[in-house]
Design an enzyme around this catalytic site. Structure first.
Site, PDB file in Angstrom:
ATOM      1  N   ASN A   8      41.435  33.584  30.565  1.00 13.39           N
ATOM      2  CA  ASN A   8      42.905  33.293  30.832  1.00 13.39           C
ATOM      3  C   ASN A   8      43.334  31.641  30.928  1.00 13.39           C
ATOM      4  O   ASN A   8      42.985  30.622  31.585  1.00 13.39           O
ATOM      5  CB  ASN A   8      43.378  34.062  32.387  1.00 13.39           C
ATOM      6  CG  ASN A   8      45.183  33.622  32.577  1.00 13.39           C
ATOM      7  OD1 ASN A   8      44.954  33.552  31.458  1.00 13.39           O
ATOM      8  ND2 ASN A   8      45.602  34.016  33.648  1.00 13.39           N
ATOM      9  N   TRP A   9      43.235  31.473  29.732  1.00 11.34           N
ATOM     10  CA  TRP A   9      43.895  29.681  29.379  1.00 11.34           C
ATOM     11  C   TRP A   9      44.721  29.412  30.120  1.00 11.34           C
ATOM     12  O   TRP A   9      45.505  28.412  29.893  1.00 11.34           O
ATOM     13  CB  TRP A   9      43.892  29.677  28.208  1.00 11.34           C
ATOM     14  CG  TRP A   9      42.317  30.351  27.279  1.00 11.34           C
ATOM     15  CD1 TRP A   9      41.367  29.938  28.056  1.00 11.34           C
ATOM     16  CD2 TRP A   9      41.604  29.728  26.210  1.00 11.34           C
ATOM     17  NE1 TRP A   9      40.191  30.227  27.545  1.00 11.34           N
ATOM     18  CE2 TRP A   9      40.233  29.546  26.087  1.00 11.34           C
ATOM     19  CE3 TRP A   9      41.873  30.094  24.835  1.00 11.34           C
ATOM     20  CZ2 TRP A   9      39.745  29.625  24.914  1.00 11.34           C
ATOM     21  CZ3 TRP A   9      41.569  29.726  23.783  1.00 11.34           C
ATOM     22  CH2 TRP A   9      39.889  29.651  23.790  1.00 11.34           C
ATOM     23  N   LYS A  10      46.230  30.502  30.845  1.00 14.67           N
ATOM     24  CA  LYS A  10      47.635  30.302  30.373  1.00 14.67           C
ATOM     25  C   LYS A  10      48.565  29.269  30.071  1.00 14.67           C
ATOM     26  O   LYS A  10      47.976  29.705  28.461  1.00 14.67           O
ATOM     27  CB  LYS A  10      47.490  29.457  31.718  1.00 14.67           C
ATOM     28  CG  LYS A  10      46.216  30.785  33.083  1.00 14.67           C
ATOM     29  CD  LYS A  10      46.802  30.422  34.671  1.00 14.67           C
ATOM     30  CE  LYS A  10      45.958  30.595  35.142  1.00 14.67           C
ATOM     31  NZ  LYS A  10      46.130  30.642  36.961  1.00 14.67           N
ATOM     32  N   HIS A  90      50.509  39.100  36.430  1.00 20.05           N
ATOM     33  CA  HIS A  90      49.812  38.035  37.209  1.00 20.05           C
ATOM     34  C   HIS A  90      50.523  37.340  38.350  1.00 20.05           C
ATOM     35  O   HIS A  90      51.541  37.458  37.887  1.00 20.05           O
ATOM     36  CB  HIS A  90      49.382  37.342  36.067  1.00 20.05           C
ATOM     37  CG  HIS A  90      48.189  35.938  36.555  1.00 20.05           C
ATOM     38  ND1 HIS A  90      48.424  35.029  36.759  1.00 20.05           N
ATOM     39  CD2 HIS A  90      46.588  35.717  36.459  1.00 20.05           C
ATOM     40  CE1 HIS A  90      47.658  33.640  37.652  1.00 20.05           C
ATOM     41  NE2 HIS A  90      46.724  34.584  36.491  1.00 20.05           N
ATOM     42  N   GLU A 162      42.781  40.217  41.717  1.00 18.48           N
ATOM     43  CA  GLU A 162      42.489  38.839  42.002  1.00 18.48           C
ATOM     44  C   GLU A 162      43.596  38.757  43.509  1.00 18.48           C
ATOM     45  O   GLU A 162      44.937  38.495  43.447  1.00 18.48           O
ATOM     46  CB  GLU A 162      43.935  38.464  40.841  1.00 18.48           C
ATOM     47  CG  GLU A 162      43.249  38.483  39.562  1.00 18.48           C
ATOM     48  CD  GLU A 162      43.456  37.038  38.785  1.00 18.48           C
ATOM     49  OE1 GLU A 162      42.899  36.192  38.812  1.00 18.48           O
ATOM     50  OE2 GLU A 162      44.983  37.323  38.474  1.00 18.48           O
ATOM     51  N   GLY A 168      42.611  30.043  41.834  1.00 16.01           N
ATOM     52  CA  GLY A 168      42.275  28.413  41.399  1.00 16.01           C
ATOM     53  C   GLY A 168      41.686  27.860  43.067  1.00 16.01           C
ATOM     54  O   GLY A 168      42.546  26.477  43.653  1.00 16.01           O
ATOM     55  N   SER A 199      39.099  32.301  41.270  1.00 15.29           N
ATOM     56  CA  SER A 199      38.337  31.420  41.638  1.00 15.29           C
ATOM     57  C   SER A 199      36.510  31.969  40.760  1.00 15.29           C
ATOM     58  O   SER A 199      35.584  31.460  41.333  1.00 15.29           O
ATOM     59  CB  SER A 199      38.198  30.600  42.997  1.00 15.29           C
ATOM     60  OG  SER A 199      39.058  30.167  43.256  1.00 15.29           O
ATOM     61  N   GLY A 220      39.810  32.612  35.123  1.00 13.96           N
ATOM     62  CA  GLY A 220      41.431  30.895  34.962  1.00 13.96           C
ATOM     63  C   GLY A 220      40.478  29.442  34.563  1.00 13.96           C
ATOM     64  O   GLY A 220      40.103  29.353  32.914  1.00 13.96           O
TER      65      GLY A 220
HETATM   66  P1  PGA Z   1      41.009  30.618  38.920  1.00 15.22           P
HETATM   67  O1  PGA Z   1      42.752  31.488  38.091  1.00 15.22           O
HETATM   68  O2  PGA Z   1      40.237  31.454  37.828  1.00 15.22           O
HETATM   69  O3  PGA Z   1      41.748  29.580  38.351  1.00 15.22           O
HETATM   70  O4  PGA Z   1      41.457  30.728  40.134  1.00 15.22           O
HETATM   71  C1  PGA Z   1      42.408  32.706  37.628  1.00 15.22           C
HETATM   72  C2  PGA Z   1      43.595  33.394  37.396  1.00 15.22           C
HETATM   73  O5  PGA Z   1      44.565  32.681  37.514  1.00 15.22           O
HETATM   74  O6  PGA Z   1      43.342  34.635  37.148  1.00 15.22           O
END
Ligand code: PGA
Length: 235
Positions: A8-10, A90, A162, A168, A199, A220
């Protein structure tokens, strides 16, 4: 089962950087399947150029067809670019943009209508986990989402667990806590697959992927770094 890694590159990358990452990825060998949730402005181009890679929308519109909806992108638009996957609900959408379970459910249905595979995010806030109410919370969240769909067992839906407190944050639930969520899904009337997100790094991916029946990982920030991503893809 060939477990999948959903990157997920957001909204983190420029067009050029996304291309550079894809160029790097296609030169590599890895053992798991990869699905890349790239930014909407780039996704049609990337899917056309990198036909061997699978791309994923980060959201779809509540509108279910083409029409006069300035700035919206419906599932049909993504499907017309050969994008067959979409992340729906999300935590960023729920927390920042206040998406409700009803909105998430209707978007899931829009994906199913286009034969896209929705990756539906569920997860509890920290205070719910601390009060040990997370199981009831997650079942209710899923029930409410699915009540706004016409789910049947011949349609594939992937659930991404999640926990909001793990996104994060460099903390994760332990293996048995993720397993517990798999057990909840196994007791529902529908056939749902589960991926874990929050994470994930190359340090913990192997352990998490060792959970029986886990379909894969939603990654992420670690997916923005080619070395980290490749380590996860080969873990
Ligand atoms: P993260 O994000 O791996 O940076 O915790 C995961 C997500 O938001 O899908």
């Amino acid at each position: 089962m060939n477990q999948m890694i959903i990157a997920n590159w957001k909204m983190n990358l420029s067009f050029e950087t996304s291309i550079l990452l894809c160029e790097n990825i296609i030169k590599q060998q890895f053992s798991r399947s990869l699905i890349i949730a790239a930014s909407t402005p780039y996704i049609a181009y990337l899917q056309k150029i990198y036909k061997d890679l699978n791309f994923c929308a980060q959201d779809v519109s509540l509108q279910n067809d083409f029409g006069s909806y300035t700035s919206e992108n419906c599932a049909k638009s993504f499907k017309s670019c050969s994008v067959n996957w979409a992340i729906i609900g999300h935590a960023d959408r729920r927390v920042i943009y206040k998406e409700t379970n009803e909105i998430v459910g209707r978007k899931v249905q829009n994906c199913l209508d286009q034969d896209m595979i929705p990756i539906v995010c569920i997860g509890e806030h920290l205070e719910i986990r601390q009060k040990n109410q997370h199981k009831d919370f997650l079942v209710k969240q899923l029930d409410e989402i699915l009540s706004h769909t016409r789910i049947t067992n011949n349609k594939k839906i992937i659930i991404a667990y999640e926990p909001i407190w793990a996104i994060g944050r460099k903390i994760n639930p332990n293996i048995s806590e993720i397993q517990e969520i798999l057990d909840i899904l196994g007791n529902l009337d529908y056939k749902l697959e589960l991926v874990y997100g929050g994470s994930v790094t190359s340090q913990n991916s192997k352990d998490i992927l060792s959970i029986p029946n886990l379909t894969g990982l939603l990654v992420g920030s670690a997916s923005l770094n080619i070395n980290e991503l490749l380590k996860i893809l080969n873990s």
